[in-house]
Motif scaffolding. Structure first.
Motif, mmCIF file in Angstrom:
data_model
loop_
_atom_site.group_PDB
_atom_site.id
_atom_site.type_symbol
_atom_site.label_atom_id
_atom_site.label_comp_id
_atom_site.label_asym_id
_atom_site.label_seq_id
_atom_site.Cartn_x
_atom_site.Cartn_y
_atom_site.Cartn_z
ATOM 1 N N PRO A 111 0.797 -1.235 0.000
ATOM 2 C CA PRO A 111 0.000 0.000 0.000
ATOM 3 C C PRO A 111 0.825 1.278 0.000
ATOM 4 O O PRO A 111 0.322 2.344 -0.365
ATOM 5 C CB PRO A 111 -0.839 -0.118 1.284
ATOM 6 C CG PRO A 111 -0.085 -1.080 2.146
ATOM 7 C CD PRO A 111 0.578 -2.031 1.220
ATOM 8 N N GLY A 112 2.108 1.182 0.371
ATOM 9 C CA GLY A 112 2.937 2.380 0.456
ATOM 10 C C GLY A 112 3.540 2.832 -0.853
ATOM 11 O O GLY A 112 4.139 3.914 -0.923
ATOM 12 N N ILE A 113 3.399 2.044 -1.924
ATOM 13 C CA ILE A 113 3.974 2.447 -3.197
ATOM 14 C C ILE A 113 2.903 3.044 -4.107
ATOM 15 O O ILE A 113 1.702 2.890 -3.870
ATOM 16 C CB ILE A 113 4.672 1.264 -3.907
ATOM 17 C CG1 ILE A 113 3.636 0.261 -4.429
ATOM 18 C CG2 ILE A 113 5.673 0.583 -2.991
ATOM 19 C CD1 ILE A 113 4.221 -0.733 -5.407
ATOM 20 N N ILE A 114 3.356 3.704 -5.160
ATOM 21 C CA ILE A 114 2.435 4.280 -6.146
ATOM 22 C C ILE A 114 2.098 3.211 -7.178
ATOM 23 O O ILE A 114 2.986 2.538 -7.698
ATOM 24 C CB ILE A 114 3.087 5.492 -6.846
ATOM 25 C CG1 ILE A 114 3.454 6.568 -5.833
ATOM 26 C CG2 ILE A 114 2.160 6.063 -7.918
ATOM 27 C CD1 ILE A 114 4.370 7.642 -6.413
ATOM 28 N N VAL A 115 0.816 3.047 -7.459
ATOM 29 C CA VAL A 115 0.370 2.127 -8.506
ATOM 30 C C VAL A 115 -0.528 2.910 -9.455
ATOM 31 O O VAL A 115 -1.499 3.539 -9.020
ATOM 32 C CB VAL A 115 -0.390 0.922 -7.930
ATOM 33 C CG1 VAL A 115 -0.920 0.037 -9.063
ATOM 34 C CG2 VAL A 115 0.516 0.109 -7.010
ATOM 35 N N ALA A 116 -0.193 2.907 -10.730
ATOM 36 C CA ALA A 116 -0.968 3.624 -11.738
ATOM 37 C C ALA A 116 -1.291 2.686 -12.887
ATOM 38 O O ALA A 116 -0.510 1.789 -13.207
ATOM 39 C CB ALA A 116 -0.197 4.840 -12.254
#
Length: 365
Positions: A111-116
């Motif tokens: 959950p702490g990373i960016i996902v696009a």
């Protein structure tokens, strides 16, 4: 070649036409008639030549674990079969319908990373690099973008299934190759996945000789490492060792290549019933009823429903699953492990690449 692999030779005329289209498309990019965008940030692509599951998502997760303590990470995915359009940044309330199966699984686990997600990866990366400096990703990981020629990654990792090596396959729709094997030259790292952990060095050398990689390309071998089962609807776990030969299990899969998981679970219990669906399957009311009916025929008062991690992520946000079934659902997480102690060398190659790109970017600035 394994007897399990079949070719559809009746489709040869279509493969011929498809091959012409692929050759022309790649020629236009290779000769720079169609421009490809390259960014100054480290952009690492994880992809494959053949259609189907070769372990791309576990490889992306491996890279996240390797890098997340030292860099701000962003994962960019196409978001296949999502119901949303255009560029979407994953939020806490995102689900498989809004961002796609793989992206949802990654965001749930990290959950702490960016996902696009965006079909246009260049647009997605541009938007991410426009973020303010405190949030802007320092490393971008591309999930399944080897054929996305509009973008030139700084590093390409190409995966091939040990059970269906790319150089033994044929072009779609006769086989599963998305493009000709010469395309492997675009990759700097090649990983043979889903190997037997006991794969002998001589077998590795045979594969290496068959691949005929160039001097700038590195070859690694990896296997699937199954982790303790995780409850889909709660926070409990179960070790694989706790499964007994007499336990009744329903194995539910909706992935491209479920065979390794099927083999693993059948090695643990003599009473395994398998229910397979197509890759990226959305579980309907009819599917849930089928699962219920199958479980009701089991003699055990404590049966187990095991699914893939990707299917577990989809089922978790599926309102059709009745409460009485929820305690029975467990997903089977997997991790990538490198053979022959080569994991450290792979890690070092990735870190060195990122550092080199960052230095080049600073010098250019």
């Amino acid at each position: 070649m394994s007897s399990k692999i079949g070719f559809h030779y009746g489709m040869l005329p279509f493969a011929f036409l498809y091959g012409i289209a692929i050759k022309v498309r790649n020629m236009l990019y290779d000769t720079n008639i169609i421009k490809s965008t390259q960014f100054r940030a480290p952009v690492i692509c994880v992809g494959n030549l053949e259609a189907g599951g070769v372990g791309k998502t576990p490889m992306v997760e491996y890279l996240i674990r390797l890098l997340q303590d030292s860099f701000r990470i962003a994962v960019v995915s196409r978001g296949y079969k999502r119901k949303s359009k255009g560029f979407v940044l994953a939020e806490a309330n995102s689900n498989a319908q809004t961002i796609g199966d793989e992206a949802f699984q990654i965001k749930t686990k990290f959950p702490g990373i960016i996902v696009a997600v965006d079909r246009n990866r260049c647009r997605a990366i541009s938007k991410l690099l426009e973020m303010n400096e405190a949030e802007r990703p320092q490393v971008i990981l591309l999930d399944d973008a080897f054929q996305h020629r509009r973008l030139t990654p700084s590093l390409s990792i190409l995966l091939t299934d040990h059970n269906r090596l790319y150089y033994k396959d044929k072009l779609l729709p006769v086989g599963r190759l998305r493009e000709f094997t010469v395309a492997i030259r675009r990759a700097q790292i090649v990983i043979t996945t889903k190997c037997d952990p006991a794969l002998k060095p001589i077998d590795c050398r045979i594969i290496s000789n068959e691949m005929r990689l160039l001097a700038y390309q590195s070859l690694y071998f990896s296997c699937i490492a199954y982790q303790p089962l995780e409850s889909v609807f709660s926070h409990t776990t179960m070790t694989l060792e706790s499964i007994h030969r007499e336990d009744e299990i329903l194995l539910v899969t909706g992935v491209a290549n479920p065979q390794p998981l099927i083999d693993k679970i059948k090695s643990l219990s003599d009473n395994v019933e398998v229910m397979t669906f197509r890759d990226h399957h959305r579980f309907s009311k009819k599917d849930i009823r089928k699962i219920q009916a199958t479980i009701s025929d089991f003699k055990s008062s404590n049966p187990l429903i095991i699914c893939t991690e990707k299917d577990g992520a989809k089922l978790r946000s599926n309102d059709l699953v009745p409460d009485e079934l929820k305690p029975l659902f467990y997903s089977a997480p997997v991790k990538t492990e490198f053979l022959q102690g080569k994991g450290e060398a792979f890690d070092k190659q990735i870190i060195n690449h990122i550092n080199l790109i960052e230095k080049s970017s600073i010098l250019h600035t």
